[in-house]
Design an enzyme around this catalytic site. Structure first.
Site, PDB file in Angstrom:
ATOM      1  N   LYS A  14       1.570  28.242 -27.655  1.00 49.46           N
ATOM      2  CA  LYS A  14       0.355  28.119 -28.620  1.00 49.46           C
ATOM      3  C   LYS A  14       1.275  27.020 -29.953  1.00 49.46           C
ATOM      4  O   LYS A  14       0.990  26.734 -30.483  1.00 49.46           O
ATOM      5  CB  LYS A  14      -1.033  28.177 -28.834  1.00 49.46           C
ATOM      6  CG  LYS A  14      -1.380  28.608 -27.445  1.00 49.46           C
ATOM      7  CD  LYS A  14      -2.772  29.925 -28.039  1.00 49.46           C
ATOM      8  CE  LYS A  14      -2.439  31.427 -28.076  1.00 49.46           C
ATOM      9  NZ  LYS A  14      -2.228  32.348 -28.101  1.00 49.46           N
ATOM     10  N   ARG A  89     -11.118  33.249 -30.359  1.00 44.67           N
ATOM     11  CA  ARG A  89     -10.908  33.832 -28.781  1.00 44.67           C
ATOM     12  C   ARG A  89     -12.077  34.802 -28.289  1.00 44.67           C
ATOM     13  O   ARG A  89     -11.684  35.268 -27.443  1.00 44.67           O
ATOM     14  CB  ARG A  89      -9.519  35.171 -29.854  1.00 44.67           C
ATOM     15  CG  ARG A  89      -7.941  34.444 -29.071  1.00 44.67           C
ATOM     16  CD  ARG A  89      -7.452  35.534 -29.912  1.00 44.67           C
ATOM     17  NE  ARG A  89      -6.201  35.505 -29.519  1.00 44.67           N
ATOM     18  CZ  ARG A  89      -5.027  34.923 -29.739  1.00 44.67           C
ATOM     19  NH1 ARG A  89      -5.629  34.286 -31.382  1.00 44.67           N
ATOM     20  NH2 ARG A  89      -3.429  35.211 -29.502  1.00 44.67           N
ATOM     21  N   ARG A 128      10.855  37.286 -28.064  1.00 41.58           N
ATOM     22  CA  ARG A 128      11.045  36.067 -29.360  1.00 41.58           C
ATOM     23  C   ARG A 128      11.078  37.804 -30.100  1.00 41.58           C
ATOM     24  O   ARG A 128      11.763  37.493 -30.979  1.00 41.58           O
ATOM     25  CB  ARG A 128       9.263  35.966 -29.450  1.00 41.58           C
ATOM     26  CG  ARG A 128       8.981  35.780 -30.672  1.00 41.58           C
ATOM     27  CD  ARG A 128       7.617  34.444 -30.975  1.00 41.58           C
ATOM     28  NE  ARG A 128       6.524  35.350 -30.846  1.00 41.58           N
ATOM     29  CZ  ARG A 128       5.182  35.322 -30.374  1.00 41.58           C
ATOM     30  NH1 ARG A 128       5.199  34.072 -30.383  1.00 41.58           N
ATOM     31  NH2 ARG A 128       4.138  35.342 -30.630  1.00 41.58           N
ATOM     32  N   ARG A 134       8.132  40.936 -35.504  1.00 38.30           N
ATOM     33  CA  ARG A 134       6.864  40.824 -35.414  1.00 38.30           C
ATOM     34  C   ARG A 134       6.699  42.642 -34.346  1.00 38.30           C
ATOM     35  O   ARG A 134       7.018  42.370 -33.299  1.00 38.30           O
ATOM     36  CB  ARG A 134       6.383  39.706 -34.307  1.00 38.30           C
ATOM     37  CG  ARG A 134       5.211  38.558 -35.302  1.00 38.30           C
ATOM     38  CD  ARG A 134       4.760  37.569 -34.619  1.00 38.30           C
ATOM     39  NE  ARG A 134       3.826  37.708 -33.284  1.00 38.30           N
ATOM     40  CZ  ARG A 134       3.412  37.018 -33.362  1.00 38.30           C
ATOM     41  NH1 ARG A 134       3.299  35.248 -33.184  1.00 38.30           N
ATOM     42  NH2 ARG A 134       2.499  37.649 -32.189  1.00 38.30           N
ATOM     43  N   ARG A 146      -2.242  42.853 -24.769  1.00 36.26           N
ATOM     44  CA  ARG A 146      -2.434  41.815 -25.192  1.00 36.26           C
ATOM     45  C   ARG A 146      -2.963  40.663 -24.641  1.00 36.26           C
ATOM     46  O   ARG A 146      -3.758  40.300 -24.956  1.00 36.26           O
ATOM     47  CB  ARG A 146      -1.859  41.275 -26.230  1.00 36.26           C
ATOM     48  CG  ARG A 146      -1.192  41.851 -27.797  1.00 36.26           C
ATOM     49  CD  ARG A 146      -0.023  41.776 -28.443  1.00 36.26           C
ATOM     50  NE  ARG A 146      -0.016  40.267 -28.977  1.00 36.26           N
ATOM     51  CZ  ARG A 146       1.469  39.884 -29.131  1.00 36.26           C
ATOM     52  NH1 ARG A 146       2.948  40.871 -28.508  1.00 36.26           N
ATOM     53  NH2 ARG A 146       2.106  38.138 -28.892  1.00 36.26           N
TER      54      ARG A 146
END
Ligand code: B4P
Length: 201
Positions: A14, A89, A128, A134, A146
């Site tokens: 996204k 969401r 990532r 993060r 998640r």
């Protein structure tokens, strides 16, 4: 006004595709993930509260996110269109968004839903995590939480838009360019239809 939602599980592309779509279609990018991370880095009260949920891989409460989006929409009254990335969401967020857009007589034109297998999602997010800093990307357990939140609370948002015939599924695996081309193809078609519609009275 052309408003689109880029939808999909965490790590489906996204954020990556939003960057490219925004540049091509001059839409205002509205990423709730980015907005929340900005609140966290500025250590605002909202950010401190949001971090507790994000660190566990859980969704931030609806009222926090909806309030934040409402403020941003008000700040950009003259935008030619919005690209919603990571929002809505939950079904409650979807209903709230529809109400906010009703005032502008500018409903969602299309929801583009990226499809990616769970193994690929985990692989991408762990990769990532090696460079992003993060905290929600470094721990496989948090990543899986998640994805579970997505299955439990977010997937139903596609059903909400399906009842209005607004969902288009797009394969989210393959090269970034290839996926971008497929997304553009759908948008160009939809934009053509929107332009051909008569103006509301
Ligand atoms: P978000 O910031 O929205 O991020 P995300 O879902 O983790 O990832 P995204 O899908 O944007 O990542 P991308 O694929 O681009 O959410 C973070 C957290 O914020 C949530 O868990 C939640 O706690 C909170 N939150 C946000 N919005 C909320 C809301 N509305 N309500 C409640 N809580 C909310 O990138 C992933 C990686 O894949 C990148 O490294 C990229 O380079 C790579 N990649 C992308 N496309 C690829 C491809 N085609 N091939 C290979 N790799 C690819």
């Amino acid at each position: 006004m052309f408003n689109l939602i880029l939808f999909g599980p965490p790590g489906s592309g996204k954020g990556t595709q939003s960057e490219k779509l925004m540049a091509r279609y001059h839409l205002r990018h509205l990423s709730t993930g980015d907005l929340l991370r900005s609140e966290i880095s500025r250590q605002t009260a909202l950010g401190v509260e949001a971090k507790k949920f994000m660190d566990k891989g859980q969704l931030v409460p609806d009222e926090v996110v909806i309030g934040m989006i409402s403020t941003v929409l008000d700040e950009h009254k003259n935008a030619t269109g919005f690209l919603f990335d990571g929002f809505p969401r939950t079904s409650a967020q979807a209903e709230a968004l529809d109400k906010l857009l009703e005032f502008k007589q500018a409903p969602i034109s299309v929801m583009l839903a990226l499809e990616v297998s769970e193994d690929e999602l985990v692989k991408r997010l762990l990769k990532r995590g090696q460079t992003s800093g993060r905290s929600d990307d470094t721990n496989e357990q948090v990543i899986r939480a998640r994805i579970e939140e997505y299955r439990l609370k977010t997937e139903a948002v596609a059903d909400y838009y399906r009842q209005f015939n607004k969902v288009v599924m797009v394969k989210g695996e393959g090269s970034i360019e290839e996926i971008f081309r497929n997304l553009c193809q759908v948008i160009d078609q939809k934009k053509k239809i929107v332009q051909e519609l008569p103006e509301p009275l």
